[in-house]
Design a protein around this motif. Structure first.
Motif, short mmCIF file in Angstrom:
data_model
loop_
_atom_site.label_atom_id
_atom_site.label_comp_id
_atom_site.label_asym_id
_atom_site.label_seq_id
_atom_site.Cartn_x
_atom_site.Cartn_y
_atom_site.Cartn_z
N ASP A 184 -15.49 -4.68 -2.04
CA ASP A 184 -15.57 -4.79 -3.50
C ASP A 184 -15.96 -6.19 -3.96
O ASP A 184 -15.93 -6.49 -5.14
N ASP A 185 -16.32 -7.06 -3.01
CA ASP A 185 -16.85 -8.39 -3.28
C ASP A 185 -15.99 -9.19 -4.27
O ASP A 185 -16.44 -9.56 -5.35
N PRO A 186 -14.70 -9.45 -3.96
CA PRO A 186 -13.86 -10.24 -4.87
C PRO A 186 -14.40 -11.65 -5.08
O PRO A 186 -14.26 -12.20 -6.18
N LEU A 187 -15.02 -12.23 -4.04
CA LEU A 187 -15.56 -13.57 -4.20
C LEU A 187 -16.70 -13.57 -5.22
O LEU A 187 -16.83 -14.49 -6.04
N GLY A 188 -17.49 -12.49 -5.18
CA GLY A 188 -18.57 -12.37 -6.15
C GLY A 188 -18.03 -12.30 -7.57
O GLY A 188 -18.60 -12.87 -8.51
N ARG A 189 -16.92 -11.58 -7.76
CA ARG A 189 -16.34 -11.47 -9.09
C ARG A 189 -15.81 -12.83 -9.57
O ARG A 189 -15.96 -13.16 -10.75
N GLU A 190 -15.24 -13.56 -8.65
CA GLU A 190 -14.73 -14.89 -9.04
C GLU A 190 -15.89 -15.82 -9.40
O GLU A 190 -15.78 -16.62 -10.34
N ARG A 191 -16.99 -15.72 -8.66
CA ARG A 191 -18.16 -16.54 -8.99
C ARG A 191 -18.71 -16.15 -10.36
O ARG A 191 -19.16 -17.01 -11.13
N SER A 192 -18.67 -14.85 -10.67
CA SER A 192 -19.14 -14.40 -11.98
C SER A 192 -18.27 -14.97 -13.09
O SER A 192 -18.76 -15.37 -14.15
N HIS A 193 -16.95 -15.01 -12.83
CA HIS A 193 -16.05 -15.58 -13.84
C HIS A 193 -16.33 -17.08 -14.02
O HIS A 193 -16.26 -17.60 -15.14
N LEU A 194 -16.65 -17.76 -12.92
CA LEU A 194 -16.99 -19.18 -13.02
C LEU A 194 -18.25 -19.38 -13.85
O LEU A 194 -18.31 -20.25 -14.73
N THR A 195 -19.26 -18.54 -13.59
CA THR A 195 -20.50 -18.64 -14.35
C THR A 195 -20.26 -18.38 -15.83
O THR A 195 -20.75 -19.11 -16.71
N ALA A 196 -19.48 -17.34 -16.13
CA ALA A 196 -19.17 -17.01 -17.52
C ALA A 196 -18.35 -18.11 -18.18
O ALA A 196 -18.55 -18.43 -19.36
N SER A 197 -17.45 -18.72 -17.42
CA SER A 197 -16.61 -19.79 -17.97
C SER A 197 -17.45 -21.02 -18.29
O SER A 197 -17.25 -21.68 -19.32
N LEU A 257 -15.76 -32.08 -23.74
CA LEU A 257 -16.22 -30.75 -23.35
C LEU A 257 -17.36 -30.80 -22.34
O LEU A 257 -17.99 -29.78 -22.06
N ALA A 258 -17.61 -31.97 -21.79
CA ALA A 258 -18.68 -32.08 -20.78
C ALA A 258 -18.33 -31.27 -19.55
O ALA A 258 -17.17 -31.25 -19.11
N ASP A 259 -19.32 -30.59 -18.99
CA ASP A 259 -19.13 -29.81 -17.76
C ASP A 259 -19.62 -30.65 -16.60
O ASP A 259 -20.82 -30.86 -16.44
N LEU A 260 -18.70 -31.16 -15.79
CA LEU A 260 -19.06 -32.00 -14.65
C LEU A 260 -19.48 -31.09 -13.50
O LEU A 260 -18.68 -30.33 -12.97
N SER A 261 -20.75 -31.17 -13.13
CA SER A 261 -21.33 -30.19 -12.21
C SER A 261 -20.64 -30.14 -10.86
O SER A 261 -20.56 -29.08 -10.23
N HIS A 262 -20.12 -31.28 -10.38
CA HIS A 262 -19.50 -31.31 -9.05
C HIS A 262 -17.98 -31.20 -9.13
O HIS A 262 -17.29 -31.35 -8.13
N THR A 263 -17.46 -30.93 -10.33
CA THR A 263 -16.02 -30.79 -10.51
C THR A 263 -15.70 -29.34 -10.83
O THR A 263 -16.19 -28.81 -11.83
N PRO A 264 -14.90 -28.66 -10.01
CA PRO A 264 -14.58 -27.24 -10.28
C PRO A 264 -13.95 -27.06 -11.66
O PRO A 264 -13.05 -27.81 -12.04
N LEU A 265 -14.44 -26.07 -12.40
CA LEU A 265 -13.92 -25.80 -13.73
C LEU A 265 -12.51 -25.20 -13.65
O LEU A 265 -11.66 -25.46 -14.50
N PHE A 266 -12.27 -24.39 -12.64
CA PHE A 266 -10.91 -23.90 -12.37
C PHE A 266 -10.70 -23.92 -10.86
O PHE A 266 -11.64 -23.84 -10.07
N PHE A 267 -9.46 -24.06 -10.45
CA PHE A 267 -9.14 -24.20 -9.04
C PHE A 267 -8.08 -23.21 -8.57
O PHE A 267 -7.73 -23.18 -7.40
N GLY A 268 -7.56 -22.41 -9.51
CA GLY A 268 -6.53 -21.46 -9.13
C GLY A 268 -6.44 -20.30 -10.10
O GLY A 268 -7.03 -20.31 -11.18
N ARG A 269 -5.69 -19.28 -9.68
CA ARG A 269 -5.46 -18.11 -10.52
C ARG A 269 -4.03 -17.64 -10.32
O ARG A 269 -3.51 -17.66 -9.19
N LEU A 270 -3.41 -17.23 -11.40
CA LEU A 270 -2.07 -16.66 -11.35
C LEU A 270 -2.12 -15.22 -11.85
O LEU A 270 -2.67 -14.96 -12.92
N ASP A 271 -1.57 -14.30 -11.05
CA ASP A 271 -1.42 -12.91 -11.47
C ASP A 271 0.06 -12.67 -11.72
O ASP A 271 0.88 -12.73 -10.79
N TYR A 272 0.40 -12.42 -12.99
CA TYR A 272 1.80 -12.25 -13.36
C TYR A 272 2.28 -10.82 -13.14
O TYR A 272 1.54 -9.86 -13.30
#
Length: 688
Positions: free
Chosen positions: A11-24, A64-79
């Motif tokens: 189900d390509d979870p890594l692909g979904r996370e990359r999509s969320h990064l792109t959308a973010s 609000l600058a997007d630093l290209s080499h700095t990850p926009l998010f580094f973790g996820r919490l599922d409650y």
């Protein structure tokens, strides 16, 4: 603990996370464009409002600058959803991506949650024993700005055993080129407790090399600005470091977290009332830095006040109003007893005299108002009396007189400094003027103390003081004046004190700072220095800081470590250069640390070998990754690999052996991945 990398899965979870990064990233870009498109012409009443609002918008755009080499998010919490859940913000099925700043979509729904928000706290604190209503914690791995891996920890699954996060270890050990980076993705529970401690209380962090105390202090500032932004926007924040090289090294951490308004300075910057062109020998600097000097200065300042012997006669029109000398003396004594600052009392005295005149006027049937009182206070006779009784004091001139007039010093240091101590700080030759004086750094601190006796120093909302162990008591007082109505974060390591007046205990230091109620926290888990390196350096602790807990490295990678005796067919300097060349074959930065006197010789050897190098404070690049570091400037800096030249020379360069061994301890603990110690002379016996 389960792991997934970039191999395709069903189900390509890594692909979904990359999509969320792109959308973010797209959402962050839209937030920035919205800020850039703001039109303020119709909402500002005047040019002042327009200028203020324009500045606020500019700062918002920068944040609000997007630093290209700095990850926009580094973790996820599922409650999870459970009655009485510890984390009330979490709800059934909700996922939160944890990052450096808040990002929302066009509808205002969060796509990335700021790491400082309460809902993000379990990312740092949750564990198998205390899951905090979190079912899954996911960490992300990045190469540059590209999301390349993830790692899951099922906190609510009793069948999954606890294990060290590989991605966390990789992030801690990742080679570094350039300035210090934030640790927002790797903050540990004990660090997080300090970071999120409240604004009202002061905190002192004792931490050995590699425990992350500097990063903790900077992240605490970022957290406090998030939690108390409006208050700190009014009162201000300040980070104080030991030198310019250190401040340059750390200056990108807060901007990377979206905080642009925090000022940085050294203690010397704070007290720069005069140009520093001279130096003190150690005995003189120790006396000048002693807290007893504050009382000497106080007595010298207030010695200018004399009791009035003549009345004041105020003439207004055809009337004369007389204030007797004994009443004037009562006013002067009252102001002295109140203990208010010299300048404030001097400004209050004319108004007090004028009030006495107004009382006489009222008794005679007149009805004077505040304008009359102000007029009387400006009367020539009143001004002359005040000048005689309570003359102005120039702080620099007063300190100059103390340091050049033996009789003046003897009067005000009596019972405070003994004769030998007075002789230590007296200048050998008279000086014509304040500008002609060759002031030392310690003298500037004395002038700052005197300035505060005359006029109150502005207080900030929060001050971070790093490498605090090297400050004198008088320097602590100078910093404390900048946060009398605010709080402080004090960072340091007693084992790394390399001044003759270095801090003996945090309790004593905090008393001088005016923060005796500060909580002292100790960090002992080492994340930066490899096990073999910190074990070797810790051999010095019994000699430099008895009783201090050694740092225990939590690094799985023991690191590269070697001690080499130089000599034989090649010159020792050539072998040092060879060690640098060996380490430069690895990815990351390399520091060559040596006693200050050895720097010119090694610089010549590097140049002859065709190896480019930088000075501390200059930013490393992928082309030039070697920094030549005098041991006196090594504190607070770090490199992936270090060559330490001639340990005994580092020790011998200091005025006493204990200070020298402390300087050596600092130099030994600058390496993140590997250390080579080279020596032609014998090693210090403490390292045997």
């Amino acid at each position: 603990m389960s792991s997934a990398v970039s191999e395709a899965v069903s189900d390509d979870p890594l692909g979904r996370e990359r999509s969320h990064l792109t959308a973010s990233r797209a959402a962050l870009r839209a937030m920035r464009e919205d800020a850039e498109a703001l039109d303020i012409k119709d909402v500002t009443a005047n040019w002042v409002n327009a200028a203020v609002l324009s500045h606020q918008i500019e700062e918002r755009i920068k944040a609000l600058a997007d630093l290209s080499h700095t990850p926009l998010f580094f973790g996820r919490l599922d409650y999870l959803h459970a009655p009485g859940a510890e984390q009330a913000e979490g709800a059934e099925g909700e996922q939160f991506y944890i990052g450096r700043r808040h990002v929302h979509d066009a509808d205002g729904d969060p796509m990335v949650i700021d790491w400082r928000a309460p809902v993000s706290q379990p990312f740092y604190r949750a564990s198998k024993n205390a899951p905090m209503n979190v079912g899954l914690r996911r960490r992300f791995g990045y190469t540059g700005g590209d999301l390349t891996a993830y790692e899951d920890e099922h906190l609510s699954d009793p069948t999954e055993s606890a294990a060290t996060s590989k991605l966390l270890q990789q992030e801690i050990e990742r080679p570094r080129v350039g300035p210090m980076r934030d640790i927002v993705a790797t903050i540990q529970p004990e660090q997080d407790e300090i970071v999120r401690s409240g604004l009202g209380g002061s905190v002192c962090v004792q931490g050995g090399p590699g425990t992350g105390k500097t990063a903790v202090g900077l992240h605490r500032v970022a957290y406090l600005l998030y939690a108390h932004r409006e208050r700190l926007a009014r009162t201000g924040t300040l980070v104080i470091g030991p030198n310019r090289s250190f401040l340059h090294y750390i200056e990108q951490v807060l901007p990377a977290l979206g905080e642009l308004e925090v000022k940085q300075a050294t203690v010397d910057d704070l007290v720069a009332h005069v140009e520093v062109r001279g130096t003190d020998d150690a005995p003189a600097a120790i006396v000048k830095g002693d807290a007893r000097m504050a009382e000497v200065l106080r007595k010298a300042v207030y010695s200018h006040v004399t009791m009035p012997t003549e009345p004041v006669m105020v003439v207004r029109g055809s009337r004369r109003w007389r204030v007797p000398a004994y009443e004037l003396e009562g006013l002067v004594r009252e102001l002295l007893d109140r203990g208010i600052r010299y300048g404030a009392a001097r400004e209050a005295l004319p108004q007090r005299v004028a009030h006495m005149v107004l009382v006489q006027m009222e008794r005679s049937g007149e009805a004077p108002d505040d304008r009359v009182q102000d007029s009387v206070a400006r009367n020539a006779a009143v001004k002359a009396a005040v000048k005689t009784v309570w003359p102005p004091v120039d702080p620099a001139k007063l300190v100059l007189r103390l340091l050049t007039d033996a009789d003046f010093l003897a009067v005000h240091a009596a019972g405070i400094l003994d004769e030998d101590e007075q002789k230590e700080i007296l200048w050998a030759k008279p000086v014509r003027s304040v500008k002609a004086a060759k002031w030392s750094a310690a003298d500037a601190v004395l002038i700052d103390e005197t300035t505060d006796l005359v006029q109150r120093t502005h207080s900030l909302g929060h001050v971070v003081l790093d490498e605090a162990q090297d400050l004198s008591p008088m320097q602590y007082r100078a910093v404390g004046r900048r946060c009398t109505t605010g709080s402080a974060t004090v960072l340091g390591d007693l084992a790394q004190g390399t001044t003759p007046w270095a801090t003996r205990s945090w309790e004593e230091a905090l008393a001088h700072l005016g923060k005796s109620d500060a909580v002292v926290e100790e960090l002992t888990a080492g994340f930066r220095v490899p096990t073999d390196v910190i074990t070797y350096a810790s051999r010095l602790l019994p000699y430099i800081a008895p009783g201090l807990t050694p740092v225990a490295s939590v690094r799985e990678n023991p690191g590269f470590f070697d001690v080499r005796a130089t000599g034989g067919t090649d010159s020792p300097d050539a072998q040092v250069v060879g060690a640098c060349e060996e380490l430069l074959r690895n990815e990351g930065s390399t520091g060559l640390i040596a006693a200050d006197a050895r720097i010119p010789v090694l610089a010549q050897a590097l140049t002859a070998a065709g190896i480019g190098y930088l000075s501390p404070g200059e930013e490393t690049t992928y082309e030039t990754r070697l920094t030549l570091v005098p041991a006196s400037l090594a504190k607070g800096l770090e490199y992936d690999y270090v060559v330490l030249d001639e340990p005994q020379a580092v020790v011998d360069a200091e005025p006493d052996e204990r200070t020298g061994l402390r300087r050596l301890y600092v130099a030994l603990t600058r390496a993140v991945s590997g250390l080579i110690v080279t020596h032609a002379a014998a090693l210090p016996r403490e390292l045997a």
